[in-house]
Scaffold this active site. Sequence first.
Site, short mmCIF file in Angstrom:
data_model
loop_
_atom_site.label_atom_id
_atom_site.label_comp_id
_atom_site.label_asym_id
_atom_site.label_seq_id
_atom_site.Cartn_x
_atom_site.Cartn_y
_atom_site.Cartn_z
N HIS A 203 0.83 -1.20 0.00
CA HIS A 203 0.00 0.00 0.00
C HIS A 203 0.87 1.25 0.00
CE1 HIS A 203 -3.49 -2.53 1.79
NE2 HIS A 203 -3.29 -2.72 0.51
N SER A 375 4.19 -0.79 -8.55
CA SER A 375 4.79 -0.95 -7.23
C SER A 375 5.69 0.26 -7.03
CB SER A 375 5.60 -2.24 -7.20
OG SER A 375 6.53 -2.22 -8.26
N MET A 376 6.28 0.35 -5.84
CA MET A 376 7.13 1.49 -5.52
C MET A 376 8.21 1.68 -6.60
SD MET A 376 9.43 1.79 -2.13
CE MET A 376 10.41 0.39 -2.68
N HIS A 399 -5.21 -5.66 -12.19
CA HIS A 399 -5.17 -4.68 -11.10
C HIS A 399 -3.76 -4.21 -10.75
CE1 HIS A 399 -3.58 -7.65 -8.39
NE2 HIS A 399 -3.83 -6.96 -7.32
#
Lengths: 476, 144
Positions: A203, A375-376, A399
């Site tokens: 997250h 992602s990061m 997703h």
Amino acid sequence: MDTRQFIQRDETCWEIQPQGAMRVPAIIYADAQLLEDMDQKVYEQITNVATLPGIVEAAYAMPDAHWGYGFPIGGVAAFDIDQGGVVSAGGVGFDISCGVRTLHTGLTVDQLQPHKQALADALYRTVPAGLGSRGRIHLNHETMHGMLTGGAKWALEQGYGEAQDLERIEEHGCMAGAESHYVSPKARERQKDEMGTLGSGNHYLEVQRVAEIFDRNVAKTFGLRVDDVVISIHCGSRGLGHQIGTEFLKDMAMSAAQYQIALPDRELACAPLNSPLGKQYLGAMRAAINCALANRQIITHLTRQAVATIFPGIHLGLLYDVSHNTCKVEQHTIDGRKKSLYVHRKGATRAFGPGHPDLPSVFKEVGQPVLIGGSMGTSSYVLCGTKDSEQRSFSSACHGAGRAMSRSQATKHWQGRTVVEELAARGIIIRSPSMRGVAEEAPLAYKDVSAVVDVADRAGLARKVAKLEPVICVKG
Amino acid sequence: MNSQSITPHWEHFEHEADIGIRGIAPTLEQAFEQAAVAMTAVVTHLDSVSASKVVCIYCEAPDTELLFVSWINELVYEMSAHGLLFNRYEVVIDNGTLSATAFGEAVDRQKHQPAVEIKGATFTELRVYQQADDLWVAQCVVDV
């Protein structure tokens, strides 16, 4: 996995015909390379889903499918209550209504550049992230009930947000049919101090730049231009959703025999839609969807506050808010007839196409925004729903990227500090309470989201509109 | 070597998206305790956690595997709802019921640098069994 296990229907559609207890075919959308790279577990799990009572058409796996819990992550399945259909806690997942929300800032990269560090600090200070962080809101019995039944609409009534936010959230910000009395005291206890928190794992809150536009017309409708700055929030229903998932998974596993459901995998635990347990889960799960919508709404409010300290008077409007772990009742056409179906999307994004009656007028002509989180340190994408995806996957798309490497492998490969420095050299600022968490989420620990999105586009699940690149990432 | 002389221990095992926890020990109770230690090690370095708080846990389930998942989930609940980390456990299992004491302390973000939050224990790779050498193994994947 071995592509010879499939009948290839077209370049991106791979089918497994019903065998054994399968009631319908299983279909994976991927190109040959993505399919070869997928774990064999995806094959096992998607064919297991195809055995569940009342499933219609097919069990689908999206191009980002990977080994999940009962359902593969990236799994889509629809059930008909009139054919003994079921609802599965594993088919929704632990992080109920986890999703992505993207905000416009009205800023360009050049305007942001001199204030990047200050904005990163302000966001990190204002939005609670990571384990051990607590929100500033304390819910009592009454406000908990309001939140669980009202979602983002409730948050708005409490002063978090703007009225025009609601139409740009799926379900217009409030999931109908939530029954808060089916949410256990433990789930409530886990949530009472967690509103407005990001959580941890994959997250994040990310400030992004629009790097590329693929469809100029749709991008215009979405309000996206190259070098615009947007902010994306990826999180879910926090401890409340996790606890509901945990409790109902156990209850459904224990009662499967009573409902005469043969489970090929205990994690596929489910209950008939018309059973007391099925109804209780639906009521509680919908309350958790509201929790996620309220949570992202409060984080939006905090984000607006933080950004305003650096850019006074700025307005952050919503592009859209999507959820990718849900079960929702939707109208779909089966054999030429409209049917109400319970569509499970586990790690899959709803992708309603042009003209869908549930979309706000602004998106009626082009279809809904489909927000695909990276992602990061890697790119994210904005896609739009298509007419075709209704026939192909009950209007569903991918997703995200999915992991290429486990957490422990990632920590062996990288140190958090090095990852932060390498990203800084590329102009990406990371703020996180945990360097080990950063190492576990290192960019190369994830698959290439671009390949996944390209296949989703070619398969007609959703169409590419814009590519976003990270500028600041606040990690939980 | 006699299995009773083997020190109870834990390990992590690979899962594509998440992580597996496994306890291995001469008794079922110790295997449960060790798997719980493995869970804490997913979140933080064990050495950083001290045992200044005590929490009592009770759960029951119709079989040993469901009891194991329930045990880990009770701990996840205590960690999440009350902001705790544990480093030691004492478990007693009797006829499908588990009662335990967990020793730990409140999360301190500076001191513990928690890497991830655990959402819940899953049924994936869930197994509780006694090996041929009599050692007990208790394992599952946790969703993070």
